[in-house]
Every structure is written in C-alpha cells, then in structure tokens.
Write a protein that holds these residues in place. Structure first.
Motif, PDB file in Angstrom:
ATOM      1  N   UNK B 460       0.810  -1.166   0.240  1.00 43.91           N
ATOM      2  CA  UNK B 460       0.120   0.078   0.103  1.00 43.91           C
ATOM      3  C   UNK B 460       0.915   1.247  -0.142  1.00 43.91           C
ATOM      4  N   UNK B 461       1.850   1.126   0.625  1.00 43.72           N
ATOM      5  CA  UNK B 461       2.882   2.387   1.001  1.00 43.72           C
ATOM      6  C   UNK B 461       3.406   2.700  -0.574  1.00 43.72           C
ATOM      7  N   UNK B 462       3.976   1.636  -0.997  1.00 54.65           N
ATOM      8  CA  UNK B 462       4.481   1.551  -2.319  1.00 54.65           C
ATOM      9  C   UNK B 462       3.754   2.407  -3.435  1.00 54.65           C
ATOM     10  N   UNK B 463       2.357   1.991  -3.377  1.00 54.15           N
ATOM     11  CA  UNK B 463       1.416   2.524  -4.286  1.00 54.15           C
ATOM     12  C   UNK B 463       1.078   3.903  -3.986  1.00 54.15           C
ATOM     13  N   UNK B 464       1.054   4.524  -2.689  1.00 55.10           N
ATOM     14  CA  UNK B 464       0.987   6.046  -2.291  1.00 55.10           C
ATOM     15  C   UNK B 464       2.035   6.509  -2.890  1.00 55.10           C
ATOM     16  N   UNK B 465       3.298   6.054  -2.609  1.00 55.51           N
ATOM     17  CA  UNK B 465       4.450   6.543  -3.031  1.00 55.51           C
ATOM     18  C   UNK B 465       4.349   7.010  -4.651  1.00 55.51           C
ATOM     19  N   UNK B 466       3.971   5.923  -5.327  1.00 56.42           N
ATOM     20  CA  UNK B 466       3.967   6.110  -6.650  1.00 56.42           C
ATOM     21  C   UNK B 466       2.957   7.044  -6.968  1.00 56.42           C
ATOM     22  N   UNK B 478       7.893  13.875   0.054  1.00 57.39           N
ATOM     23  CA  UNK B 478       8.390  13.258   1.013  1.00 57.39           C
ATOM     24  C   UNK B 478       7.838  11.799   1.260  1.00 57.39           C
ATOM     25  N   UNK B 479       6.612  11.797   0.795  1.00 56.71           N
ATOM     26  CA  UNK B 479       5.920  10.316   0.786  1.00 56.71           C
ATOM     27  C   UNK B 479       6.440   9.453  -0.156  1.00 56.71           C
ATOM     28  N   UNK B 480       6.639  10.247  -1.481  1.00 59.32           N
ATOM     29  CA  UNK B 480       7.249   9.579  -2.608  1.00 59.32           C
ATOM     30  C   UNK B 480       8.552   8.995  -2.387  1.00 59.32           C
ATOM     31  N   UNK B 482      10.093   8.642   0.652  1.00 57.26           N
ATOM     32  CA  UNK B 482      10.026   7.645   1.831  1.00 57.26           C
ATOM     33  C   UNK B 482       9.809   6.115   1.270  1.00 57.26           C
ATOM     34  N   UNK B 483       9.005   5.993   0.286  1.00 53.23           N
ATOM     35  CA  UNK B 483       8.445   4.840  -0.387  1.00 53.23           C
ATOM     36  C   UNK B 483       9.409   4.428  -1.544  1.00 53.23           C
ATOM     37  N   UNK B 484      10.264   5.102  -1.739  1.00 55.98           N
ATOM     38  CA  UNK B 484      11.404   4.931  -2.823  1.00 55.98           C
ATOM     39  C   UNK B 484      10.626   4.749  -4.284  1.00 55.98           C
ATOM     40  N   UNK B 485       9.573   5.457  -4.280  1.00 52.37           N
ATOM     41  CA  UNK B 485       8.872   5.277  -5.536  1.00 52.37           C
ATOM     42  C   UNK B 485       9.590   5.938  -6.866  1.00 52.37           C
ATOM     43  N   UNK B 486       9.366   5.169  -7.912  1.00 47.54           N
ATOM     44  CA  UNK B 486      10.213   5.660  -9.082  1.00 47.54           C
ATOM     45  C   UNK B 486       9.307   5.884 -10.310  1.00 47.54           C
ATOM     46  N   UNK B 487       8.346   4.780 -10.493  1.00 48.59           N
ATOM     47  CA  UNK B 487       7.453   4.870 -11.742  1.00 48.59           C
ATOM     48  C   UNK B 487       6.194   5.653 -11.131  1.00 48.59           C
ATOM     49  N   UNK B 488       5.735   6.908 -11.887  1.00 44.15           N
ATOM     50  CA  UNK B 488       4.451   7.432 -11.491  1.00 44.15           C
ATOM     51  C   UNK B 488       3.242   6.580 -12.078  1.00 44.15           C
ATOM     52  N   UNK B 489       2.310   6.585 -11.547  1.00 42.93           N
ATOM     53  CA  UNK B 489       0.920   6.051 -11.974  1.00 42.93           C
ATOM     54  C   UNK B 489       0.495   6.673 -13.249  1.00 42.93           C
ATOM     55  N   UNK B 511      -4.922  10.365  -2.784  1.00 38.49           N
ATOM     56  CA  UNK B 511      -3.966  10.712  -1.843  1.00 38.49           C
ATOM     57  C   UNK B 511      -4.156  12.117  -1.572  1.00 38.49           C
ATOM     58  N   UNK B 512      -4.405  12.599  -0.337  1.00 37.89           N
ATOM     59  CA  UNK B 512      -4.258  14.293  -0.188  1.00 37.89           C
ATOM     60  C   UNK B 512      -4.923  14.433   1.050  1.00 37.89           C
ATOM     61  N   UNK B 513      -5.614  15.473   1.252  1.00 40.75           N
ATOM     62  CA  UNK B 513      -6.179  16.010   2.494  1.00 40.75           C
ATOM     63  C   UNK B 513      -7.096  14.710   3.175  1.00 40.75           C
ATOM     64  N   UNK B 514      -7.425  14.679   4.402  1.00 42.98           N
ATOM     65  CA  UNK B 514      -8.013  13.410   4.895  1.00 42.98           C
ATOM     66  C   UNK B 514      -9.419  13.748   4.276  1.00 42.98           C
TER      67      UNK B 514
END
Lengths: 55, 729
Positions: B460-466, B478-480, B482-489, B511-514
């Motif tokens: 889930x975290x990886x998906x959030x990062x992407x 910062x989220x991206x 931390x997740x080490x995301x490389x490829x955007x969705x 992903x964003x405001x609650x």
C-alpha cells in the motif's frame, strides 16, 4: 681568492634566476590549485583526437 | 508557458571573441573527476578552455563568443554526474586572493634573499674562527647588505604597513616590535659594516622576515580558502527565480539579476529567492526558515513573502520589493548590525599575546642598553647589545605559533564536514561552554519524513508513493521519497489544494487531505502529533493515514549526550510553537527550552547568559536566528540554512548528522591547547635566550640558530593537530 670574482656574481645570478623563476610560476597561476596540481602530475596524458569517439 | 535559463549575468568577456564563465561544481574530489570533467567539456566544439580547480571545486570555461549557451555546460556536467552552478566572484574574495598572492611574492623574495645571505654568512662565521681577512669579511658583509636591504624593503611591506596603521591609530600590535626589530637590526648592521666590525645581522633580519611571512601566508591562505568555500556555498544554493520577461514568458534568472518591481513566478515546491508581495494566486507557504514556525501560513493577494519561504500548494505571482521595505527583515538586519559590532571587539589570542609581549621586550632592550652604559661600557657596545636583545626576542616563533595550528586544524575540520567562515572561529569555539540550539532545521532535518511508515502494509505504501510522484506538494514528495517510488501512475490527476487521484485496475486511489479521501474519522482517532501534517491515502474502501513531519537528525540524541559528557550546557530556543518544541526537548532529554521566541527574545537570552559569564555557541539555521548567531560568542549553521544565517555563522556544517558540532568543538579545543602550548614554547625559548643576549655574547650565528630552532619546534608541535580523529560519541 681571485676565484671570488667569478663565484660571487655566479652565485648572485643563480639566486636571481631562481627568484625570477618563482615569480614567473606565481604569475602564471601555478599556485592557484595546489590540490589539483598534485594529481595532474600523475594523470594520463590527453587522449589523441580520435580517442573519445572510440571510448 | 515558455521557460528559458538565462546565465548572461555570469558570462564575462575574456579577450578577443572569447567568453568566460566560472562554475562551482559539487562532488569533485579526485583526479578522476578532474580528468572526466575536463575531457567531457573540451569535447564540446568551440570550447577553448576547460580547467578544473580542485582546491576551490570550480571549473573555468572559455569558448568562442556567440557560439554556445552556458546552460549547455551545466547540462553536460549533469550528464557526467556533477551538479554545477554559475558562480560570481565576490569582491571580498578577489581582495583575499590578491592579498594572498602578494604575501606569497613577498615570501618568495624573502626566502631567496635569506638563502643567498646565508650562503655569504656561513663563510664569515667559519672565517671568524679560522683565517678570514677583514677585507674579505667586509666584502661579504657589503654583498649581504646589497641583497638583504632591498629584499627587506620589499618583503617587509606587510609588517611595516600594519605597524604604521597601528601606530597611527595610537595602538600597538605584533607588527610593531617586528618592524622595529628588523629596521634596527638592518640599520645597525650597516653602521657596523661601515666601521669594519666583526658582526652584522643581515642574515638574522631577513630570515626573521621569511619565517614570519610563512605564518602570515598560512593565515591568509586559510582566510582565502574559507572565502572560496563561502562563495561556492552561495552558488550551490542556486538562487534563481522565474522572472516574467513577457506576459506569458518566463526566464530562469539568477537572483542578482532581479530588480525591485520585477514579477516572479513561484511554483509549488519552490523556495522563494526574493522578498516581495503576492499579487496573484493563493497558496500555503512554509516560513519555518524565517520564523522557525512549522505551521503553514496562507498567502494570497497582498501577503508579503520573504526569501527562504517554501511555496507549498498553489502557484503565486510575486512582485519583488526592495529589501528595506520588508519590516521583518529590516528588524532582523538592525539586530544583526548591532550584534556584529559587538562581536568585532573580540581580541584574538595572537593580539592579546603581542599586547603583553611588545612592552616587555622593548623595556628589556632599553634596560640592557642603560645597564651596560652604567656598568661602564661604551654607548656603541651598549646599543649593539640592546639591538641584539631585540633581534633575539623578535616574535618569530610567536608569529608562527597560531597560524600553523589554525591551518592544520581547519583542514582536519574540513574533513569532518565543518567549514570555517571566520579566521578566529577556532579560538572562540574552543571556549564555548554553553550550546543553544534552534529546533527547526537544526535539531530536526530540513526535509520531511513519514513517521508511521512501519504501520502501513508495504504494498500500500509503495502504491501511495507512486501516486505521490504526480503531485508537486512537498508533503507528497516526502511520501514518494520514503516509499522509494520510481514510476508514476499513468493517468493520475491532481486537484489543486486537495490531492491526487488515479484509477488502477478499476480501483480508485486517492492521496491528499483526509477529507479528500474520506478519512476524517481516522484522523480523529489517531494520536495527534503537534508537528505532523496528516496525509490520507485511500485504496478502494481501505483508508490509511500517513503522518509526515520533520524528523530529528539521526544522531541528535547521541550528540546531545556527547555534549553533556563534555560538561557543556544545552538549551533550545525556538520560534516554533510550544507543543512542538516541548516534544523535541523531551525526545532529546533537554530540560532547558523556550518556545515562541522572536529574534530579539533570543538575543536577550544570549545576553543574559553572557552576563553570567557563559561563552555561548549558537547553532541555528533560520533567518530569525541570524542576529542571535552574530550575538553569540561563536555560531554554527547547517548547510541548509538561510543565506543570511549562513553568512553570519562562524562555522557551517555539511550533511544530515549533527555530529560535526561535537567534532568541531573537540578539534578546536585541541587546537587552542596547541596554540597555547606553542606560545609557551616561544616564550620559553625567549626566557632562555634573552639572558644570553643581555650578557652581550650573542653572535649572528647564535641568533640565526636560535631563531630557526624555535620556529621549527613550533611548526612541528602544530603538526600534532593533524593526528587522531577521536571517537566523539
């Protein structure tokens, strides 16, 4: 002691030449990058013109 | 919108049809880098010069005018793996370089003269005990005079000028006894030579100048190096702004080329480089670098923004104002000026030593002369002896005692990631016994971190990062990261001020405001961290919250413990809100802390500590810290600090860890110890040599031997500053 007539001017000239050489090296910027100069001495020579294409 | 980069501000014309630019380059530290860069840049057609300066970490480039755009070099260096920034030499640095060269020239002249005079002196010394004819001795003395007098007149300039300046201002400094000693020694030697006397001190006088110039040059060279580093830091901050050059065309220009009245564009995630007022747009801005406050502030039409603010959410157009219009800055500038004036009163160890030394030496020489006259010697002999005392006591080793240690210690500090901004910082840092930390950006890292990454399933975290990669928001970045995301969705869409969303395999991701993700309920139940920004992530019907905040520096706790172990008082003075500061103080076990302080409050606290006799080391990064950095006895800034603070701080440290603070304190304490030891060595030598000089048995040979002996001893002792980077924790 007549040898002094030759030796003294010779010594002064050599000293003067050393000083001139130092001032020249200073003027040509040889003391601007002391760290770099230390490495340049052992770096490989420039590649010939065609070399960059091959590598 | 069309964006161009404009570096014309930095390009100089260097001779006929050739243009020149200097670039500061990050990450050059070996011969391999040097060769790679030079080859890579020379391969570009029409480049006539590409030369790396490894000492200063810069590249000088020249090319045929009009053929190339400087941004091409920067792109090329980027391809080679180096970040480069155009660089403008400050006038202060030019002056330091010129002074440094002048001293080296003087040193060269003095050193060659010394060698030649020595060559003439040694036959005289040995001739005095064998069979030299008086005529030959006179001839050699005259030759020595011929070399030494012009050389001393040239190479002595730095000392004569400085002594004259001091005397005109009715004070005294180390150069006064030096100048008097050298001039008297030379004058007396000329008189003695005219009278066919046995002893002349040309060799001692010129050798003295040589040794002193070595010390002077080392000192100056260190100053030049720190200045060069400071110049690079300024360039590496790459302060550019997107300036409107047409109604819809912007150009990325250096800050130096922006004038009041210009309009600049501030995009999300960019740091503002100018002071000005918002004229269009609405956004949240992070002013923590200016005020220490970590809560975001809303900026809209009419809001003033200051250099160093980070734009968070929306795009802003800012009209640039003159710095003086900004009230916050004007206040900071005023406090800063006051503090700097107070600091310039600090007297360096060398000056303090010489202020005690000079009167003692001159009195001794005078008493020697009078004493010999009373004892029945001729005036001539008495004066010769008096001058011999002056020559022997000339502060040769004293002049080397401090610069040699400083040069070596600053090199050692450089290796542990600390750069010196001012020459006497080492002395002052060594005295520090109380450390004040700013919180935001100093104890904490300037970039954001995801605090609860461990609580969230990895996939889930990886998906959030992407997904986060599609947003410009710093929190998303910062989220991206931390997740080490490389490829955007693919197909992710950003809704300004809300968040990003995308659909993957028929499942909607947000992903964003609650509120954007429908996760308000979760936020309510979660433990509230006063400093954290909460981001929500939803995947289909699953909801997660991420808490993002500035984390403490990784070794902050260990550093605080190490400082405590050294018996150094610690406290936190922060402009941030109380809960945030309290949490940090608690985590680090620091009982003394104050929150919500203005720059004036911080100064007041420092003054209070000063009155109690504490020597305060201030460590801070914000613009609001700049006045207190100047007010403190000594100050340090991280490399990420605001420009003004970095320029004010005495030392700058690199990287994420806080350890350089302790390393610098240790290194400077050791250096001060060695400086003191050197001064005692120099004085001890005088205590031994002066009675010999007073008794009148000093020959030029003894003077020369004693002088070089003591200088070499001091230099060897200084080399001990090199050894041992002790375990600091």
């Amino acid at each position: 002691m007549e040898i002094l007539v030759i030796l003294v001017p010779l010594a002064l000239m050599l000293g003067g030449a050393g000083l001139v050489a130092f001032l020249w090296s200073l003027r040509s910027g040889q003391y601007d990058d002391l760290d770099g100069a230390a490495w340049r001495a052992i770096a490989d020579d420039e590649q010939p013109q065609e070399a960059p294409a091959k590598r | 919108m069309h964006v161009t980069r404009d570096f014309s501000h930095y390009v100089r014309t260097a001779g006929e049809g050739v243009q020149h630019i200097d670039l500061a380059v990050e990450g050059v530290h070996c011969a391999g880098c040097m060769a790679k860069i030079e080859r890579g840049l020379s391969a570009i057609p029409d480049v006539t010069l590409a030369r790396v300066n490894l000492t200063d970490r810069r590249v000088a480039l020249e090319w045929k005018a009009g053929t190339l755009d400087p941004s091409r070099f920067i792109d090329r260096l980027e391809e080679l793996g180096y970040k480069a920034y155009p660089f403008e030499t400050e006038s202060a640095e030019v002056a330091e370089v010129a002074e440094s060269r002048f001293l080296l020239r003087c040193l060269g002249v003095a050193a060659f003269a010394t060698m030649n005079v020595m060559m003439l002196s040694i036959p005289v010394w040995s001739g005095n005990v064998s069979d030299m004819l008086p005529e030959q001795r006179d001839f050699f003395h005259w030759l020595s005079a011929l070399i030494a007098l012009p050389a001393a007149a040239y190479a002595g300039q730095p000392f004569f000028r400085s002594a004259w300046r001091a005397l005109s201002a009715k004070t005294t400094n180390m150069d006064v006894p030096i100048s008097i000693g050298v001039i008297l020694a030379l004058g007396m030697s000329v008189v003695e030579t005219i009278h066919h006397a046995e002893h002349a001190y040309f060799d001692a006088a010129i050798m003295l100048l040589t040794f002193l110039l070595v010390g002077r040059f080392l000192d100056q060279n260190m100053r030049r190096r720190t200045r060069a580093v400071a110049g690079n830091l300024a360039a590496l901050k790459a302060e550019t702004a997107a300036k409107f050059v047409g109604s819809d065309e912007i150009s990325q220009v250096p800050v130096a080329a922006i004038h009041p009245g210009d309009i600049v564009l501030l995009r999300p995630g960019e740091r503002c480089a100018v002071d000005g007022t918002v004229i269009e747009g609405r956004s949240e801005i992070d002013q923590s670098l200016i005020t220490g406050e970590t809560l975001y502030v809303t900026a809209e039409h009419g809001t003033p923004v200051y250099a160093g603010s980070m734009n968070i959410s929306g795009t802003l157009r800012v009209r640039v104002s003159a710095a003086s219009e900004a009230t916050l800055l004007a206040e900071i500038t005023r406090l800063l000026d006051n503090a700097l004036q107070a600091r310039s009163r600090y007297m360096r160890l060398a000056d303090r030593a010489s202020r005690l030394y000079a009167p003692v030496v001159h009195a001794t020489a005078l008493i020697t002369i009078l004493g010999w006259v009373i004892a029945g010697a001729s005036w001539h002999d008495a004066i010769v002896t008096g001058v011999a005392v002056l020559i022997i006591t000339c502060p040769c080793a004293l002049g080397l005692a401090i610069p040699t240690v400083q040069t070596i210690a600053s090199g050692a500090m450089f290796k542990s990631g600390v750069l010196l901004n001012s020459g006497d910082a080492i002395e002052r840092l060594a005295e520090a016994d109380h450390v004040i930390f700013d919180k935001t950006g100093t104890l904490t890292l300037p970039d954001l971190e995801v605090m609860n990454a461990a609580d969230i399933p990895a996939d889930v975290f990886e998906l959030a990062g992407r997904l986060a990669l599609s947003s410009h928001h710093p929190v998303a970045a910062a989220v991206a990261q931390a997740a080490g995301a490389r490829s955007p969705i693919v197909g992710a869409a950003e809704e300004a001020g809300q968040g990003v969303r995308a659909t993957v395999d028929g499942v909607e991701l947000r992903l964003g405001r609650p509120s954007f993700c429908g996760a308000e309920a979760l936020v309510g139940s979660a433990m509230v961290d006063p400093e954290a920004s909460i981001v929500a992530f939803s995947k289909g019907s699953d909801r997660f919250i991420l808490s993002v905040r500035q984390g403490l520096r990784p070794d902050a706790q260990a550093v605080i413990a190490a400082l405590k172990a050294r018996n150094i008082g610690i406290e936190i003075l922060s402009g941030d809100r109380e809960p945030a500061v309290k949490a940090a103080a608690h985590a680090l076990d620091i009982p003394e802390w104050r929150a919500g302080l203005t720059p004036a409050d911080k100064i007041a606290r420092i003054e209070e500590l000063k009155r109690r006799g504490a020597k305060v080391l201030m460590v801070g990064d914000g613009m609001n810290d700049a006045p207190s950095l100047a007010a403190a006895h000594v100050s340090m800034s991280p490399i990420s600090a605001a420009h003004l603070s970095q320029a004010t701080a005495d030392l700058v440290f690199l990287g994420r860890p806080l350890a350089p603070v302790v390393a610098a304190i240790d290194a400077s304490r050791k250096a001060l110890h060695l400086m003191r030891q050197n001064l005692w060595l120099a004085i001890g030598y005088n205590v031994l040599a002066v009675p010999v000089a007073i008794s009148g048995v000093v020959t030029p040979l003894i003077a020369a031997a004693a002088m070089s002996g003591s200088s070499i001893l001091v230099m060897l002792n200084s080399l001990r500053a090199r050894s041992a980077s002790r375990e600091i924790m």
